[in-house]
Design a protein around this motif. Sequence first.
Motif, PDB file in Angstrom:
ATOM      1  N   LYS A 255       0.859  -1.180   0.000  1.00 20.82           N
ATOM      2  CA  LYS A 255       0.000   0.000   0.000  1.00 20.82           C
ATOM      3  C   LYS A 255       0.894   1.229   0.000  1.00 20.82           C
ATOM      4  O   LYS A 255       1.802   1.347   0.819  1.00 20.82           O
ATOM      5  N   ARG A 256       0.637   2.122  -0.937  1.00 24.20           N
ATOM      6  CA  ARG A 256       1.452   3.329  -1.030  1.00 24.20           C
ATOM      7  C   ARG A 256       1.283   4.162   0.232  1.00 24.20           C
ATOM      8  O   ARG A 256       0.191   4.252   0.802  1.00 24.20           O
ATOM      9  N   GLY A 257       2.387   4.764   0.674  1.00 26.20           N
ATOM     10  CA  GLY A 257       2.321   5.638   1.832  1.00 26.20           C
ATOM     11  C   GLY A 257       1.409   6.819   1.589  1.00 26.20           C
ATOM     12  O   GLY A 257       1.149   7.216   0.451  1.00 26.20           O
ATOM     13  N   GLU A 258       0.912   7.394   2.657  1.00 27.18           N
ATOM     14  CA  GLU A 258      -0.059   8.479   2.548  1.00 27.18           C
ATOM     15  C   GLU A 258       0.509   9.770   3.138  1.00 27.18           C
ATOM     16  O   GLU A 258       1.401   9.752   3.984  1.00 27.18           O
ATOM     17  N   LEU A 259      -0.041  10.886   2.680  1.00 25.12           N
ATOM     18  CA  LEU A 259       0.378  12.206   3.130  1.00 25.12           C
ATOM     19  C   LEU A 259      -0.761  12.860   3.915  1.00 25.12           C
ATOM     20  O   LEU A 259      -1.913  12.857   3.468  1.00 25.12           O
ATOM     21  N   TYR A 260      -0.402  13.404   5.076  1.00 28.06           N
ATOM     22  CA  TYR A 260      -1.383  14.081   5.931  1.00 28.06           C
ATOM     23  C   TYR A 260      -0.840  15.449   6.346  1.00 28.06           C
ATOM     24  O   TYR A 260       0.371  15.676   6.358  1.00 28.06           O
ATOM     25  N   ASP A 261      -1.754  16.342   6.707  1.00 30.50           N
ATOM     26  CA  ASP A 261      -1.307  17.644   7.188  1.00 30.50           C
ATOM     27  C   ASP A 261      -1.014  17.559   8.685  1.00 30.50           C
ATOM     28  O   ASP A 261      -1.122  16.501   9.315  1.00 30.50           O
TER      29      ASP A 261
ATOM     30  N   LEU B 162       2.906  16.374   7.061  1.00 30.23           N
ATOM     31  CA  LEU B 162       3.470  17.649   6.636  1.00 30.23           C
ATOM     32  C   LEU B 162       3.161  18.730   7.663  1.00 30.23           C
ATOM     33  O   LEU B 162       2.205  18.628   8.432  1.00 30.23           O
ATOM     34  N   THR B 163       3.974  19.786   7.637  1.00 30.94           N
ATOM     35  CA  THR B 163       3.707  20.949   8.497  1.00 30.94           C
ATOM     36  C   THR B 163       2.538  21.771   7.983  1.00 30.94           C
ATOM     37  O   THR B 163       2.050  22.668   8.673  1.00 30.94           O
ATOM     38  N   ILE B 164       2.083  21.465   6.791  1.00 28.74           N
ATOM     39  CA  ILE B 164       0.994  22.207   6.149  1.00 28.74           C
ATOM     40  C   ILE B 164      -0.289  22.149   6.982  1.00 28.74           C
ATOM     41  O   ILE B 164      -0.635  21.104   7.535  1.00 28.74           O
ATOM     42  N   ASP B 165      -0.981  23.265   7.046  1.00 24.19           N
ATOM     43  CA  ASP B 165      -2.332  23.331   7.603  1.00 24.19           C
ATOM     44  C   ASP B 165      -3.281  23.317   6.406  1.00 24.19           C
ATOM     45  O   ASP B 165      -3.461  24.338   5.734  1.00 24.19           O
TER      46      ASP B 165
ATOM     47  N   VAL C 103       4.140  30.922   6.875  1.00 21.49           N
ATOM     48  CA  VAL C 103       5.123  30.266   7.740  1.00 21.49           C
ATOM     49  C   VAL C 103       4.848  30.625   9.193  1.00 21.49           C
ATOM     50  O   VAL C 103       4.269  31.669   9.499  1.00 21.49           O
ATOM     51  N   ASN C 104       5.273  29.736  10.066  1.00 21.52           N
ATOM     52  CA  ASN C 104       5.216  30.002  11.499  1.00 21.52           C
ATOM     53  C   ASN C 104       6.527  30.666  11.899  1.00 21.52           C
ATOM     54  O   ASN C 104       7.587  30.036  11.843  1.00 21.52           O
ATOM     55  N   PRO C 105       6.509  31.933  12.326  1.00 22.42           N
ATOM     56  CA  PRO C 105       7.762  32.629  12.611  1.00 22.42           C
ATOM     57  C   PRO C 105       8.479  32.141  13.862  1.00 22.42           C
ATOM     58  O   PRO C 105       9.649  32.450  14.072  1.00 22.42           O
ATOM     59  N   GLU C 106       7.785  31.366  14.685  1.00 25.44           N
ATOM     60  CA  GLU C 106       8.417  30.866  15.902  1.00 25.44           C
ATOM     61  C   GLU C 106       9.111  29.521  15.698  1.00 25.44           C
ATOM     62  O   GLU C 106       9.937  29.131  16.508  1.00 25.44           O
ATOM     63  N   THR C 107       8.770  28.824  14.613  1.00 29.47           N
ATOM     64  CA  THR C 107       9.334  27.484  14.407  1.00 29.47           C
ATOM     65  C   THR C 107       9.998  27.305  13.052  1.00 29.47           C
ATOM     66  O   THR C 107      10.858  26.438  12.894  1.00 29.47           O
ATOM     67  N   GLY C 108       9.575  28.071  12.052  1.00 31.67           N
ATOM     68  CA  GLY C 108      10.057  27.870  10.687  1.00 31.67           C
ATOM     69  C   GLY C 108       9.185  26.946   9.875  1.00 31.67           C
ATOM     70  O   GLY C 108       9.454  26.703   8.694  1.00 31.67           O
ATOM     71  N   GLU C 109       8.117  26.399  10.479  1.00 38.35           N
ATOM     72  CA  GLU C 109       7.244  25.470   9.759  1.00 38.35           C
ATOM     73  C   GLU C 109       6.466  26.192   8.658  1.00 38.35           C
ATOM     74  O   GLU C 109       5.965  27.302   8.863  1.00 38.35           O
ATOM     75  N   VAL C 110       6.373  25.545   7.509  1.00 34.12           N
ATOM     76  CA  VAL C 110       5.596  26.071   6.388  1.00 34.12           C
ATOM     77  C   VAL C 110       4.155  25.607   6.554  1.00 34.12           C
ATOM     78  O   VAL C 110       3.877  24.407   6.567  1.00 34.12           O
TER      79      VAL C 110
ATOM     80  N   THR D  87      10.690  24.375   7.203  1.00 35.05           N
ATOM     81  CA  THR D  87      10.476  22.925   7.222  1.00 35.05           C
ATOM     82  C   THR D  87       9.123  22.596   6.626  1.00 35.05           C
ATOM     83  O   THR D  87       8.174  23.378   6.730  1.00 35.05           O
ATOM     84  N   LEU D  88       9.038  21.418   6.017  1.00 33.26           N
ATOM     85  CA  LEU D  88       7.795  20.973   5.378  1.00 33.26           C
ATOM     86  C   LEU D  88       7.310  19.643   5.949  1.00 33.26           C
ATOM     87  O   LEU D  88       6.151  19.290   5.799  1.00 33.26           O
ATOM     88  N   LEU D  89       8.194  18.912   6.606  1.00 33.07           N
ATOM     89  CA  LEU D  89       7.833  17.627   7.210  1.00 33.07           C
ATOM     90  C   LEU D  89       7.811  17.776   8.727  1.00 33.07           C
ATOM     91  O   LEU D  89       8.715  18.375   9.310  1.00 33.07           O
ATOM     92  N   MET D  90       6.799  17.209   9.372  1.00 38.16           N
ATOM     93  CA  MET D  90       6.694  17.317  10.820  1.00 38.16           C
ATOM     94  C   MET D  90       7.890  16.685  11.522  1.00 38.16           C
ATOM     95  O   MET D  90       8.251  17.080  12.632  1.00 38.16           O
ATOM     96  N   GLU D  91       8.515  15.721  10.873  1.00 43.35           N
ATOM     97  CA  GLU D  91       9.659  15.033  11.489  1.00 43.35           C
ATOM     98  C   GLU D  91      10.930  15.886  11.477  1.00 43.35           C
ATOM     99  O   GLU D  91      11.892  15.568  12.174  1.00 43.35           O
ATOM    100  N   GLU D  92      10.946  16.936  10.663  1.00 44.06           N
ATOM    101  CA  GLU D  92      12.129  17.785  10.601  1.00 44.06           C
ATOM    102  C   GLU D  92      12.270  18.602  11.886  1.00 44.06           C
ATOM    103  O   GLU D  92      11.282  18.970  12.513  1.00 44.06           O
TER     104      GLU D  92
END
Length: 671
Positions: A158-164, A335-338, A359-366, A559-564
């Motif tokens: 099963k292909r991996g999935e992408l979530y916000d 993803l860091t995306i909302d 972007v979140n100016p306190e974390t760098g998350e996109v 950053t674009l990935l929550m794991e970053e």
Amino acid sequence: MKKWGWTISLLSVLMIAGCSDDITPEERLEAYVAAWNEADYETMYTDFVSETTKETVDEVAFVERQRSLDEALGVTEREITFTRAPEDTEWEPTEPAEFPVQLKIETLAGPIEWEQDMTLHPIEADDELTWVVDWNEGFILPGLMTGDEVRVSTQSFKRGELYDRNGNPLAINGTGFDVGVVPGKFTDLAAKTELATLLGVTEEYIDNQLSQSWVRDDLFVPLDKLASTDPLKDKLLTIPGVLLNTAEMREYPYGEATSHLIGYIGPITAEQLSEHEDEGYTEFDVIGRQGLERYLEERLRGENGKTIYIDPVAEGAENVTLAQLPAKDGKRIELTIDAELQRITYDSMDGEPGTAATVNPETGEVLTLLSSPGFIPSEFMLGMTQTRYQELSDDPLKPLLNRFAASYAPGSTLKPITAAIGMANGTLDPTEGIVIEGAQWQKDASWGDYRVTRLHPEAPNPIDLTKALVYSDNIYFAQQALRMGREPFVSGLEKFGFGETIPFLLNLQASQVSNDGTISSEGQLSDTSFGQGQMLANILHLAISYQPFVTDGTMWQPTLLMEEEDQVVWKEGMVSPEHAAVLREGMRRMVVDGFAQAVNLPSIPVAGKTGTAELKASLNEEGQENGFFVSYPTETEDFILAMMIEQVEDNGGSGYVAEKVARVYQLLYGQ
């Protein structure tokens, strides 16, 4: 190389044998096993197997059977040994010798190990005693018998999935529909014409599908695939004889709003098949074709499972599994995306050509990264007609163009950055007022026909930094840039990341000071100070360039990935806390007192800077204008939103963009 390895082993055995009167069965088996480990099936047959074996299987069958199975099973290694007899064993020249043989092979489904007794018979050859092997198919695979089939089955991953960031699905393994007809109920000629039009195929194609040899009046004949969200399904179901069968399918719940960011999967191309050679892809696979589906392909793809089993010839016998490698599903990636903020932002742009980043100016998350207009990912995933592709390609709004990956002249949104550089350089005093008269200005006659023009000559003198931001005064910023000089200004821009590739997961066109990274004249210096000239910025860089005004001097790696890891410094020290406070107040006054009144919302305090960049068709003509607005909510300072809309020259310039951004704030805060 295999032949040489076997030859050396065999010579060693024969040399040992030459030291005694006769060759022992153990010595013969050792030589046979040496050939076996090298897959030298020809030598195994011609030099070692017994006449009894040769009567039951000829050399071609012996060699080809084993060689073809090695290939089919993906045998990469083999380890064959045998249990030796005690040292004092005496071999009777008239009695067979038996040895336990241990076999292990590495296959595409994992290792297969077994043990089987092998019998060697004594014979006279050239007046000397030697030994030959009794062979059967059980030495190929455990329990294999003549006539049995060896099969390999594949279990799809099963292909991996992408979530916000909030668990909302962005690309998931959902369902869609196989669209088809039941011939016995599909008899209306007019219905065929309608169906062909809806599916974008020819009537000849439908006829060809219905004329296949297996087709019967009561069987479902597939014609096309359809995404679950496609509104076409309701029209299709009104046609007699048309059915929609549920089928597994990739789904993109946010559709056009995330299309350029998430991308889509599709049948692998010849070029991609070549790029991914030796990675297990076949011409029948799907692969990430655009966006994160392509960037994250290696992690999303997973690995197919494999099962090797024997399909016995004996009637009623059950299959025997020899090795099984479970499928490994692709990774779930967050993803860091909302996604909801992305949808709101996309909808607020009303299909206008442009781009936005948050972007979140306190974390760098996109939090958002989008290009407008978008496209419907499922159209590409399921395959589209050339006519439809040409229609999208010819669309003047260019929905296939990924605008967030491109860079644009940022216009007056650069002015807070220019001010920050001037204050850090000590040449700009934010409280000092400058008297500026008229709509145009030039330093002296050496500038020839070049003049700096400002939009609001009614701005009350003297002009300090706050007024310059409120009235977006080009002359003020040009004079400040001339005060500090070319090299300090370029150096300051470089500290903000201009001329450098952003450390980011996706490839974005780098922002630039100019085409060659330098400023060659006072006129170019003036233009660059307010975001014109040869200056370019991508939308994400523009958003993160405002971070130092909120963080008192720090710019994070986006950053674009929550794991970053968050809060990784990219740039720091571009602005002092005192100067950042001055700029925050100036951008707040720009919204309250300036020309972005649409975003001067009573219950949602906002600070920011508008910008309009003119793209001249020629030196003496007016051209297209792109409008910008970069802003943040002053009470929370939890995001910075940068938006650009193309061709705003007839819509009120950057104020038009402020209207779009105001809608984002209102929808986000429920106003």
